[in-house]
Write an enzyme that holds these catalytic residues in place. Structure first.
Site, PDB file in Angstrom:
ATOM      1  N   TYR A 112      -1.638  -1.493  10.793  1.00 27.42           N
ATOM      2  CA  TYR A 112      -1.835  -1.697   9.344  1.00 27.42           C
ATOM      3  C   TYR A 112      -0.665  -1.097   8.557  1.00 27.42           C
ATOM      4  CZ  TYR A 112      -3.714  -1.447   4.636  1.00 27.42           C
ATOM      5  OH  TYR A 112      -3.872  -1.581   3.278  1.00 27.42           O
ATOM      6  N   SER A 162       0.872  -1.181   0.000  1.00 28.28           N
ATOM      7  CA  SER A 162       0.000   0.000   0.000  1.00 28.28           C
ATOM      8  C   SER A 162       0.903   1.224   0.000  1.00 28.28           C
ATOM      9  CB  SER A 162      -0.834  -0.011   1.287  1.00 28.28           C
ATOM     10  OG  SER A 162      -1.434   1.245   1.510  1.00 28.28           O
TER      11      SER A 162
HETATM   12  N1  NAP Z   1      -8.747  -0.444  -1.136  1.00 27.52           N
HETATM   13  C1  NAP Z   1      -7.750   0.317  -0.723  1.00 27.52           C
HETATM   14  O1  NAP Z   1      -7.929   1.523  -0.515  1.00 27.52           O
HETATM   15  C2  NAP Z   1      -6.377  -0.282  -0.546  1.00 27.52           C
HETATM   16  C3  NAP Z   1      -5.273   0.601  -0.523  1.00 27.52           C
HETATM   17  C4  NAP Z   1      -3.996   0.079  -0.371  1.00 27.52           C
HETATM   18  C5  NAP Z   1      -3.825  -1.295  -0.241  1.00 27.52           C
HETATM   19  N2  NAP Z   1      -4.902  -2.127  -0.253  1.00 27.52           N
HETATM   20  C6  NAP Z   1      -4.666  -3.567  -0.094  1.00 27.52           C
HETATM   21  O2  NAP Z   1      -5.252  -4.247  -1.191  1.00 27.52           O
HETATM   22  C7  NAP Z   1      -5.522  -5.598  -0.793  1.00 27.52           C
HETATM   23  C8  NAP Z   1      -6.924  -5.968  -1.253  1.00 27.52           C
HETATM   24  O3  NAP Z   1      -7.864  -5.198  -0.526  1.00 27.52           O
HETATM   25  P1  NAP Z   1      -9.190  -4.581  -1.184  1.00 27.52           P
HETATM   26  O4  NAP Z   1      -9.006  -3.120  -1.269  1.00 27.52           O
HETATM   27  O5  NAP Z   1      -9.574  -5.319  -2.387  1.00 27.52           O
HETATM   28  O6  NAP Z   1     -10.215  -4.825   0.037  1.00 27.52           O
HETATM   29  P2  NAP Z   1     -11.448  -5.832   0.186  1.00 27.52           P
HETATM   30  O7  NAP Z   1     -12.446  -5.561  -0.886  1.00 27.52           O
HETATM   31  O8  NAP Z   1     -11.868  -5.679   1.613  1.00 27.52           O
HETATM   32  O9  NAP Z   1     -10.810  -7.279  -0.067  1.00 27.52           O
HETATM   33  C9  NAP Z   1     -10.033  -7.933   0.904  1.00 27.52           C
HETATM   34  C10 NAP Z   1      -9.911  -9.396   0.529  1.00 27.52           C
HETATM   35  O10 NAP Z   1      -9.126 -10.047   1.549  1.00 27.52           O
HETATM   36  C11 NAP Z   1      -9.830 -11.202   1.991  1.00 27.52           C
HETATM   37  N3  NAP Z   1      -9.576 -11.489   3.400  1.00 27.52           N
HETATM   38  C12 NAP Z   1      -9.807 -10.678   4.472  1.00 27.52           C
HETATM   39  N4  NAP Z   1      -9.564 -11.351   5.610  1.00 27.52           N
HETATM   40  C13 NAP Z   1      -9.183 -12.606   5.244  1.00 27.52           C
HETATM   41  C14 NAP Z   1      -8.821 -13.766   5.964  1.00 27.52           C
HETATM   42  N5  NAP Z   1      -8.815 -13.789   7.307  1.00 27.52           N
HETATM   43  N6  NAP Z   1      -8.470 -14.879   5.274  1.00 27.52           N
HETATM   44  C15 NAP Z   1      -8.486 -14.885   3.924  1.00 27.52           C
HETATM   45  N7  NAP Z   1      -8.822 -13.823   3.182  1.00 27.52           N
HETATM   46  C16 NAP Z   1      -9.175 -12.693   3.835  1.00 27.52           C
HETATM   47  C17 NAP Z   1     -11.315 -10.852   1.808  1.00 27.52           C
HETATM   48  O11 NAP Z   1     -12.076 -12.054   1.640  1.00 27.52           O
HETATM   49  P3  NAP Z   1     -13.015 -12.735   2.754  1.00 27.52           P
HETATM   50  O12 NAP Z   1     -13.581 -11.638   3.596  1.00 27.52           O
HETATM   51  O13 NAP Z   1     -14.029 -13.469   1.931  1.00 27.52           O
HETATM   52  O14 NAP Z   1     -12.113 -13.651   3.492  1.00 27.52           O
HETATM   53  C18 NAP Z   1     -11.265 -10.083   0.491  1.00 27.52           C
HETATM   54  O15 NAP Z   1     -11.326 -10.975  -0.589  1.00 27.52           O
HETATM   55  C19 NAP Z   1      -5.315  -5.654   0.716  1.00 27.52           C
HETATM   56  O16 NAP Z   1      -4.057  -6.260   0.989  1.00 27.52           O
HETATM   57  C20 NAP Z   1      -5.310  -4.189   1.126  1.00 27.52           C
HETATM   58  O17 NAP Z   1      -4.555  -3.978   2.298  1.00 27.52           O
HETATM   59  C21 NAP Z   1      -6.178  -1.648  -0.414  1.00 27.52           C
END
Ligand code: NAP
Length: 261
Positions: free
Chosen positions: A156, A143
Site C-alpha cells: 500500500y 496518502s
Molecule cells: N481514510 C484514510 O485514512 C486514508 C488516508 C490516506 C489516503 N486514503 C486514500 O483515500 C482514497 C479514498 O479512500 P477512503 O478513505 O474514502 O476509503 P473508503 O471509504 O474505503 O473508500 C474507498 C472507495 O474506493 C472504492 N473501491 C475499492 N475497491 C474498488 C475497486 N476494485 N474498483 C472500484 N472502486 C473501488 C470503494 O467502492 P466500492 O467498494 O463500492 O467499489 C470506495 O468507494 C483511497 O485512495 C485511499 O487510499 C485514505
C-alpha cells in the site's frame, strides 16, 4: 472553478468515504458528476441526492477497477455517454495490513491494479481532450503513506509513493498547458478505509480523525488553485517533512513500523 454546462466531473471510489464528499462538493459547485465504484446501489442513492439537492445531471458508471482492462471499459462508458470530463478525481483505492510474506497475492494484485494501473490509465485517457481544450483538472489521491516505506503495509505505501511521484511529474509536464494534475495526501481520515484494510482494531483507526468532507475540500481547493501537492493537516505536514527531509531512513522505518502496529 465553476462548471460549465458541458463539463463533467468523474469521481472514482464515489460509493463511500472521501469519494462521496468529492462528488457532493463538485455538485455544489454546479458540476454534473459521473460516479464510479463497484457498489451500484450506493452510487444510485448518491446520484439521486445530488440531482435533487443541487439540480445537476449525474451518471452512474459501476466498475471494478481492480480488473485488468477495467479503466479502458470505464472510459468507453464515459465516451459512449458523451461526457466531456473536465475534472477527473482518481480517488478509488484500498490498503491491506499484515506482513507481505503472508499476504494474499490476488489481493496485492488487485491493489496494484486499482491504486496504480487504473489511476494511471484514466489520467492518460482524460488528458488528450483536456490538453486540446487547454483546460482540465486531475486530482490523484495518494496518502501521507507516500513519504516513507510502510513495514506492515509495504505494498500500500509503495502504491501511494508511485501516485505521488507520477502525479508530481505530470504536474510539471503540464505547466503552461492549462491542465493541472494535483496530488492529495490525506492522513488517517474517517471513512471505510480501516475496515477495508482490516485495521479497525488498530490505534490509528481509533483516534479522533478528520472527516472525509474536510479532506475532500482540501483536495479540491488545491486542485482549483493549481497546486502541485496538498498534505491535509498540520501534523501530517510535519510528519511528511520529517520523514522526507530530516530523519535517517532507518529511523523513519522503525517509527512507521511502530505506528502501524
Ligand atoms: N481514510 C484514510 O485514512 C486514508 C488516508 C490516506 C489516503 N486514503 C486514500 O483515500 C482514497 C479514498 O479512500 P477512503 O478513505 O474514502 O476509503 P473508503 O471509504 O474505503 O473508500 C474507498 C472507495 O474506493 C472504492 N473501491 C475499492 N475497491 C474498488 C475497486 N476494485 N474498483 C472500484 N472502486 C473501488 C470503494 O467502492 P466500492 O467498494 O463500492 O467499489 C470506495 O468507494 C483511497 O485512495 C485511499 O487510499 C485514505
Amino acid at each position: 472553478m465553476a462548471a460549465t454546462d458541458t463539463s463533467w466531473a468523474l469521481v472514482t471510489g464515489a460509493s463511500s468515504g472521501i469519494g462521496v464528499e468529492f462528488a457532493r462538493l463538485l455538485a455544489e459547485r454546479g458540476y454534473p458528476v459521473a460516479l464510479s465504484a463497484r457498489r451500484e446501489d450506493r452510487l444510485r442513492t448518491l446520484a439521486a441526492e445530488l440531482e435533487s439537492r443541487h439540480g445537476v445531471p449525474t451518471q452512474v458508471l459501476p466498475c471494478d477497477l481492480a480488473e485488468p482492462g477495467a479503466a479502458e471499459s470505464l472510459w468507453e462508458q464515459v465516451q459512449r455517454a458523451g461526457l466531456h470530463v473536465n475534472v477527473l478525481v482518481n480517488n478509488a483505492g484500498f490498503g491491506d495490513n499484515g506482513p507481505f510474506a503472508e499476504a494474499e497475492w490476488a489481493r496485492m494484485q488487485d491493489m496494484l491494479q486499482l491504486n496504480i494501473v487504473a489511476l494511471t490509465a484514466l489520467s492518460r485517457f482524460a488528458l488528450p481532450a483536456m490538453r486540446a481544450r487547454r483546460q482540465g483538472y486531475i486530482l490523484n489521491v495518494a496518502s501521507v503513506a507516500a513519504f516513507q516505506p510502510g513495514p506492515g503495509m509495504a505494498v500500500y505505501f509503495a502504491t501511494k509513493a508511485y501516485v505521488l511521484s507520477f502525479t508530481e511529474a505530470l504536474w510539471a509536464e503540464l505547466q503552461g498547458s492549462g491542465v493541472v494534475a494535483t496530488t492529495l495526501c490525506p492522513g488517517p481520515t474517517q471513512s471505510e478505509f480501516f475496515d477495508a484494510a482490516q485495521m479497525s482494531g488498530k490505534s490509528l483507526a481509533s483516534q479522533k480523525l478528520p472527516s472525509s468532507r474536510e479532506v475532500a475540500q482540501a483536495g479540491l481547493r488545491a486542485l482549483f488553485a493549481g497546486k502541485r501537492t496538498v498534505i491535509h493537516g498540520l501534523v501530517n505536514n510535519l510528519l511528511a517533512f520529517f520523514s522526507n527531509r530530516l530523519a535517517p531512513r532507518g529511523a523513519v522505518l522503525s517509527i512507521t513500523r511502530r505506528m502501524l502496529e
